[in-house]
Design a protein around this motif. Sequence first.
Motif, mmCIF file in Angstrom:
data_model
loop_
_atom_site.group_PDB
_atom_site.id
_atom_site.type_symbol
_atom_site.label_atom_id
_atom_site.label_comp_id
_atom_site.label_asym_id
_atom_site.label_seq_id
_atom_site.Cartn_x
_atom_site.Cartn_y
_atom_site.Cartn_z
ATOM 1 N N SER A 226 43.861 26.610 45.520
ATOM 2 C CA SER A 226 43.440 28.158 44.896
ATOM 3 C C SER A 226 44.383 28.852 46.143
ATOM 4 O O SER A 226 44.167 28.554 47.794
ATOM 5 C CB SER A 226 42.340 28.318 45.177
ATOM 6 O OG SER A 226 41.459 27.741 44.643
ATOM 7 N N LYS B 192 40.188 37.101 43.588
ATOM 8 C CA LYS B 192 39.855 36.075 42.235
ATOM 9 C C LYS B 192 41.181 37.662 41.623
ATOM 10 O O LYS B 192 42.528 38.019 41.722
ATOM 11 C CB LYS B 192 38.091 37.393 42.153
ATOM 12 C CG LYS B 192 39.421 38.485 42.510
ATOM 13 C CD LYS B 192 37.096 39.281 42.021
ATOM 14 C CE LYS B 192 37.359 41.340 42.863
ATOM 15 N NZ LYS B 192 36.147 41.704 42.447
ATOM 16 N N ASN C 66 40.348 27.882 40.671
ATOM 17 C CA ASN C 66 40.232 27.078 40.379
ATOM 18 C C ASN C 66 40.382 25.617 39.424
ATOM 19 O O ASN C 66 40.180 25.734 38.325
ATOM 20 C CB ASN C 66 38.773 27.952 38.760
ATOM 21 C CG ASN C 66 37.575 28.787 39.670
ATOM 22 O OD1 ASN C 66 37.336 28.416 41.237
ATOM 23 N ND2 ASN C 66 37.544 30.117 39.330
ATOM 24 N N ASP C 67 41.618 25.519 40.239
ATOM 25 C CA ASP C 67 42.240 24.473 39.487
ATOM 26 C C ASP C 67 43.257 24.684 38.192
ATOM 27 O O ASP C 67 43.729 24.431 37.157
ATOM 28 C CB ASP C 67 40.578 23.630 39.045
ATOM 29 C CG ASP C 67 42.074 22.265 39.339
ATOM 30 O OD1 ASP C 67 42.259 21.772 40.583
ATOM 31 O OD2 ASP C 67 41.754 20.755 38.169
ATOM 32 N N THR C 68 43.082 26.800 38.318
ATOM 33 C CA THR C 68 44.190 26.501 37.020
ATOM 34 C C THR C 68 45.104 27.321 37.763
ATOM 35 O O THR C 68 44.885 28.576 37.910
ATOM 36 C CB THR C 68 43.305 27.349 36.265
ATOM 37 O OG1 THR C 68 42.120 27.577 35.507
ATOM 38 C CG2 THR C 68 43.986 28.324 34.855
#
Length: 205
Positions: free
Chosen positions: A35, A56, A85-87
């Motif tokens: 991240s 965020k 978040n792995d995106t």
Amino acid sequence: MCKNSVTLFLLLISVNKAYSQGIVNDILASSEKRSGVYRTFSEFRTNSPSIVGDIKITNNKIKLLNLNTNKYETIVESFWGACLNDTIYFFLDDIETIKSHHIQHVKFLGRYCFFSDERNSYTSVHPILAIGSPISYYKYQYVININNGNSYQLTKKMMRTILGKDKELLADFEKESFKNDSFEEYIIKYNQRHSDEIKKISGNN
């Protein structure tokens, strides 16, 4: 040399070989995406964001927690994209085609990474509540070339350019009645059939 020493020696060789082949720091091969914010395409490709911390995404803006003030602050410097978040998210700055906010969610990675920019536009039917019904809808589809980081808007002409290396796949595409609706499907198929086109990276990138 004792058995344990030999085992450790072979393990170290294996780890060093993995680094030299770019396996550890390859976003396509890693089981865990780190991240953070990528300043450059190279940082994305090597799974090594240079801006890390508690981040965020709010209103299509990337914010980083300032540990001194304990407040999230919008990142205003230039960046390629981000991972949360792995995106994966890509910063779209094509002023000729962009129709909505710049940060776009990348749906999948591969020879060509795919994402779309789509949104409803609304008209207000109540001056106070500002509610309404959608009056228009647009959808633009894009790919990112995994070998150089360049992004391209997908059109029929661009799809024919990409699929031109695969005559069979191109022939199937030409049979599609609604070609615009099949862009994503054929990019997935091309990725599956042409993973060998992906350039390897070195562990030092």
